[in-house]
Motif scaffolding. Structure first.
Motif, PDB file in Angstrom:
ATOM      1  N   TRP A  95       0.950  -1.126   0.074  1.00 43.34           N
ATOM      2  CA  TRP A  95      -0.034   0.231  -0.437  1.00 43.34           C
ATOM      3  C   TRP A  95       0.849   1.382  -0.249  1.00 43.34           C
ATOM      4  N   LYS A  96       0.553   2.346  -0.583  1.00 46.97           N
ATOM      5  CA  LYS A  96       1.275   3.799  -0.661  1.00 46.97           C
ATOM      6  C   LYS A  96       0.007   4.284  -0.189  1.00 46.97           C
ATOM      7  N   ILE A  97       0.226   4.997   0.679  1.00 42.24           N
ATOM      8  CA  ILE A  97      -0.786   5.764   1.577  1.00 42.24           C
ATOM      9  C   ILE A  97      -0.346   7.628   1.132  1.00 42.24           C
ATOM     10  N   LEU A  98      -1.307   8.084   0.843  1.00 39.50           N
ATOM     11  CA  LEU A  98      -0.812   9.892   0.829  1.00 39.50           C
ATOM     12  C   LEU A  98      -0.797  10.321   1.345  1.00 39.50           C
ATOM     13  N   GLN A  99      -1.907  10.465   2.094  1.00 37.29           N
ATOM     14  CA  GLN A  99      -2.461  11.357   3.558  1.00 37.29           C
ATOM     15  C   GLN A  99      -1.471  10.725   4.988  1.00 37.29           C
ATOM     16  N   ASN A 100      -1.111  12.149   5.334  1.00 36.65           N
ATOM     17  CA  ASN A 100      -0.626  11.944   6.236  1.00 36.65           C
ATOM     18  C   ASN A 100      -1.659  11.887   7.335  1.00 36.65           C
ATOM     19  N   LYS A 101      -2.012  10.280   8.029  1.00 36.68           N
ATOM     20  CA  LYS A 101      -3.140   9.922   8.613  1.00 36.68           C
ATOM     21  C   LYS A 101      -3.096   8.805   9.213  1.00 36.68           C
ATOM     22  N   PRO A 102      -3.595   8.446  10.627  1.00 33.44           N
ATOM     23  CA  PRO A 102      -3.249   7.000  11.171  1.00 33.44           C
ATOM     24  C   PRO A 102      -4.563   6.693  10.386  1.00 33.44           C
ATOM     25  N   VAL A 103      -3.525   5.060   9.979  1.00 29.67           N
ATOM     26  CA  VAL A 103      -5.026   4.116   8.871  1.00 29.67           C
ATOM     27  C   VAL A 103      -5.073   2.798  10.416  1.00 29.67           C
ATOM     28  N   LEU A 104      -6.153   2.181  10.185  1.00 25.65           N
ATOM     29  CA  LEU A 104      -6.661   1.113  10.346  1.00 25.65           C
ATOM     30  C   LEU A 104      -7.722   0.207   9.165  1.00 25.65           C
ATOM     31  N   ILE A 105      -7.088  -0.584   9.218  1.00 24.57           N
ATOM     32  CA  ILE A 105      -8.228  -2.119   8.244  1.00 24.57           C
ATOM     33  C   ILE A 105      -9.150  -2.285   9.228  1.00 24.57           C
ATOM     34  N   SER A 106      -9.831  -1.870   8.873  1.00 22.18           N
ATOM     35  CA  SER A 106     -11.563  -2.370   9.324  1.00 22.18           C
ATOM     36  C   SER A 106     -11.744  -3.242   9.075  1.00 22.18           C
ATOM     37  N   GLU A 107     -11.203  -4.353   8.798  1.00 24.57           N
ATOM     38  CA  GLU A 107     -11.803  -5.600   7.784  1.00 24.57           C
ATOM     39  C   GLU A 107     -10.620  -5.764   6.905  1.00 24.57           C
ATOM     40  N   PHE A 108     -10.627  -7.380   7.482  1.00 26.47           N
ATOM     41  CA  PHE A 108      -9.986  -8.350   6.712  1.00 26.47           C
ATOM     42  C   PHE A 108     -10.094  -9.896   7.541  1.00 26.47           C
ATOM     43  N   GLY A 109      -9.920 -11.140   6.451  1.00 29.55           N
ATOM     44  CA  GLY A 109     -10.715 -12.416   6.870  1.00 29.55           C
ATOM     45  C   GLY A 109     -10.847 -13.110   6.382  1.00 29.55           C
ATOM     46  N   ALA A 110     -12.133 -14.376   5.990  1.00 30.59           N
ATOM     47  CA  ALA A 110     -11.486 -15.437   5.047  1.00 30.59           C
ATOM     48  C   ALA A 110     -12.947 -15.747   6.424  1.00 30.59           C
ATOM     49  N   GLY A 111     -13.942 -17.078   5.445  1.00 29.77           N
ATOM     50  CA  GLY A 111     -14.457 -18.301   6.091  1.00 29.77           C
ATOM     51  C   GLY A 111     -13.792 -19.643   6.291  1.00 29.77           C
ATOM     52  N   ALA A 112     -14.407 -19.806   7.357  1.00 29.53           N
ATOM     53  CA  ALA A 112     -14.156 -21.736   7.915  1.00 29.53           C
ATOM     54  C   ALA A 112     -15.164 -22.014   8.389  1.00 29.53           C
ATOM     55  N   LYS A 113     -15.285 -22.878   7.804  1.00 29.66           N
ATOM     56  CA  LYS A 113     -16.505 -24.203   9.326  1.00 29.66           C
ATOM     57  C   LYS A 113     -15.756 -24.625  10.387  1.00 29.66           C
ATOM     58  N   ILE A 114     -16.524 -24.276  10.868  1.00 27.47           N
ATOM     59  CA  ILE A 114     -15.716 -25.278  12.686  1.00 27.47           C
ATOM     60  C   ILE A 114     -15.640 -26.675  12.614  1.00 27.47           C
ATOM     61  N   GLY A 115     -14.252 -26.751  13.040  1.00 26.59           N
ATOM     62  CA  GLY A 115     -14.215 -28.811  12.802  1.00 26.59           C
ATOM     63  C   GLY A 115     -14.105 -28.934  11.561  1.00 26.59           C
ATOM     64  N   PHE A 116     -13.730 -27.905  10.395  1.00 30.51           N
ATOM     65  CA  PHE A 116     -13.437 -28.839   8.818  1.00 30.51           C
ATOM     66  C   PHE A 116     -12.375 -28.702   8.525  1.00 30.51           C
ATOM     67  N   HIS A 117     -11.859 -29.257   8.318  1.00 33.44           N
ATOM     68  CA  HIS A 117     -10.449 -29.091   8.455  1.00 33.44           C
ATOM     69  C   HIS A 117      -9.101 -29.897   6.727  1.00 33.44           C
ATOM     70  N   GLY A 118      -8.149 -29.137   5.819  1.00 35.15           N
ATOM     71  CA  GLY A 118      -7.520 -29.745   5.373  1.00 35.15           C
ATOM     72  C   GLY A 118      -6.750 -28.935   4.826  1.00 35.15           C
ATOM     73  N   ASP A 119      -5.657 -28.964   3.527  1.00 34.52           N
ATOM     74  CA  ASP A 119      -4.378 -28.788   3.986  1.00 34.52           C
ATOM     75  C   ASP A 119      -5.051 -26.800   3.533  1.00 34.52           C
ATOM     76  N   LYS A 120      -4.014 -25.967   3.512  1.00 36.53           N
ATOM     77  CA  LYS A 120      -4.087 -24.418   3.831  1.00 36.53           C
ATOM     78  C   LYS A 120      -4.325 -24.089   2.170  1.00 36.53           C
TER      79      LYS A 120
END
Length: 602
Positions: free
Chosen positions: A496-521
């Motif tokens: 990322w190249k953020i041009l504004q001189n302000k603090p950055v918060l990443i408000s979301e990131f993630g991925a879905g997963a079903k509890i107990g469902f396993h496999g490779d990455k």
């Protein structure tokens, strides 16, 4: 101070603050209800509203009519209709209403005798989703629009010792011009979803107040108090903070408003490690109220977020208001406690309450637990930007949550919107909201989950190219590299190249997963895939120079009608670090380890 006070009072005239600590009578419990998809109880067969007619007849449900003789024709009866629990949603209580969107009528009958020293009574709703038409003993009290903020009506002159009834027409139909609008990624729970109370007060009572640390002078506490009644001018109001040995007597003006300042060099500042709350007592001639208030400052300086003038990294998580105990819309203090306990176990000092105002328990507990809070207005995805009524609705909901939570030390950010595509009408809308927010509360930060774009056409470098970034105090954006945008390995190719001189918060990131469902990455929906997304994303985001924290999506799996994949989603968004039945996924521990390391180094 005069401008701020006048703006606050104009925004929420006669909305009582701090009902949390007032003498109240609960109207929670079993209410009778009638499902009315054609709104036969509101309109006659010519689609004319009964409430607009001089003699509406027995068809109007809000009259709670009973036969006067064996020949009377009345085609409804609340008292022999089914009952439903308040507070809660109808979707998870009644299987046949799980997907229902429309009108449901609620009725509660009760006896009530006013206390000897109390002369006025208000009915106070913490939230009703989405539109509420409220009637008391057959008379219309008013209408409220917005599913997540409180409202109240006075019932003093309608109240009887015996046989009172309150009827509420609840309508949760989604609307294009609504806030939120038609399309969301959470469940549209209908009903009276938070507490209902009768609030007893004197003829002239303390209606509103703000008590905060002066952001420009850390040795000064300042604010205002507003009286409500017929005799409110030139009245003494006393403010005491016993622990600081501070006491001040002020005199109200013709509008019942008095401003004040109090100075002390011994103030113990509220922060995440020591969330100190002071008992603050406010007393007028006829009323007294107590609150628990923390004093702190929140500011930005360049890329830093400063709590009490010290830089802080926000170790956060996003949360939806679903009950981890019973399912459905969360409403109890136990629901809030469990969610915040999980956040603390994760290592969080910060939570993002998405995508609407949550119940007051969350903020009161956050104050006690030392958790910083982002509160969000439900301006989500595609709003009718050029519709004046839509703007007024958004502004009103924002005003109501600011009015409720303006004395909560934990609240540091008011968010204007989430993932709204850029356009000129949207910019005008959001800038107007931000200006209104700063008028109401200039002591907190403003943000929004902004849109990203490629930097100079290079898809491997991202930036924020959004004029609203020039308005907010904190830059925030949602990003899903590795889930919606390529596979986890792509995180190693993005910067990322953020041009504004302000603090950055990443408000979301993630991925879905079903509890107990396993496999490779590389196995989509497996806990290992989600775990790898978190490992790769955390490495990627640490390359952002202005990064001051994040709130990954999301603490707990939550219901969403958009999520239909059988045996995996089954009506749930699976991006939670914890399943809906409280089981922790592998990614929970990745984030916890990261936060533990961050906490140790700060």
């Amino acid at each position: 101070m005069v401008l701020i006070v006048s703006s606050q009072l104009a925004a929420q005239e006669h909305l009582i603050v701090n009902v949390y600590n007032r003498a109240t009578t609960s109207l929670n419990g079993q209410w009778n209800y009638i499902v009315d998809p054609y709104e036969n109880g509101f309109y006659n067969y010519r689609l004319e509203a009964f409430e607009d007619q001089e003699n509406p007849g027995n068809g109007a449900f809000f009259l709670n009519a009973k036969p006067k003789s064996k020949s009377d024709l009345i085609e409804y009866d609340f008292d022999i209709s089914d009952s439903i629990q308040v507070p809660s949603d109808w979707n998870t209580q009644k299987e046949n209403l799980y997907y229902y969107e429309g009108t449901v009528w609620y009725k509660k009958s009760f006896d009530y005798k006013k206390s000897e020293n109390q002369h006025r009574v208000f009915v106070y709703f913490e939230a009703v989703n989405y539109e509420a038409d409220v009637y008391f003993n057959g008379k219309k009290l008013g209408k409220h629009i917005g599913g997540f903020t409180p409202f109240n009506f006075e019932v003093t002159n309608l109240l009887k010792d015996k046989d009172n009834f309150i009827v509420v027409k609840v309508d949760n139909k989604r609307k294009k011009e609504g806030v939120p609008t038609l399309n969301t990624d959470w469940w549209n729970y209908g009903g009276i979803t938070r507490d209902v109370k009768l609030v007893e007060v004197s003829n002239n009572f303390i209606e509103n107040y703000t008590i905060q640390l002066n952001p420009e002078n850390k040795n000064q506490i300042k604010g205002y108090v507003k009286l409500n009644g017929t005799e409110i001018a030139k009245k003494e109001i006393q403010i005491d903070i016993p622990e600081l040995k501070l006491s001040k007597t002020i005199i109200s003006n013709a509008e019942g408003v008095a401003v004040f300042e109090m100075n002390s060099k011994k103030i113990q500042y509220w922060d995440t490690k020591n969330p100190h709350l002071y008992q603050v007592n406010i007393k007028s001639v006829n009323d007294k109220i107590t609150d628990q208030i923390g004093f702190r400052t929140i500011k930005t300086k360049g890329k830093e977020i400063l709590l009490n003038d010290e830089s802080i990294f926000l170790r956060g998580i996003s949360i939806h208001e679903e009950s981890p105990i019973t399912g459905g819309r969360g409403s109890t203090i136990e629901d809030a406690q469990q969610l915040l306990n999980w956040a603390k176990e994760l290592g969080c000092n910060y939570v993002r309450l998405a995508h609407y105002p949550h119940n007051e328990h969350m903020l009161r507990l956050a104050d006690k637990m030392g958790i910083l809070v982002w509160e969000e207005n439900p301006v989500y995805w595609t709003i009718s930007w050029e519709n004046e009524a839509t703007y007024n609705n958004a502004e009103n909901q924002l005003s109501e949550v600011i009015n409720r939570d303006k004395n909560r030390a934990s609240v540091i950010i008011w968010s204007m919107a989430n993932e709204t595509p850029t356009s000129e009408p949207r910019l005008i809308f959001l800038k107007k909201l931000a200006a209104h927010t700063r008028e109401l509360d200039p002591t907190r930060l403003i943000s929004a989950a902004l849109e990203q774009s490629d930097y100079n056409g290079d898809p491997t470098i991202r930036t924020i190219n959004d004029e609203f970034a020039n308005v907010v105090d904190v830059l925030s954006f949602n990003q899903y590299v590795g889930w919606y945008d390529g596979l986890p390995e792509k995180c190693g190719q993005i910067s990322w190249k953020i041009l504004q001189n302000k603090p950055v918060l990443i408000s979301e990131f993630g991925a879905g997963a079903k509890i107990g469902f396993h496999g490779d990455k590389l196995t989509r929906w497996s806990e290992e895939f989600q775990e790898d997304v978190y490992i790769q994303t955390l490495k990627m985001l640490e390359g952002i120079e202005q990064l001051q924290g994040f709130s990954p999506w999301i603490l707990v799996d939550f219901r969403s009608p958009r999520r239909m994949l059988p045996k995996i989603q089954d009506g749930y968004n699976r991006k939670g670090l914890i399943s809906e039945d409280g089981k922790k996924k592998k990614a929970f521990y990745v984030l916890k380890n990261f936060y533990d390391t961050k906490s140790a180094s700060n």
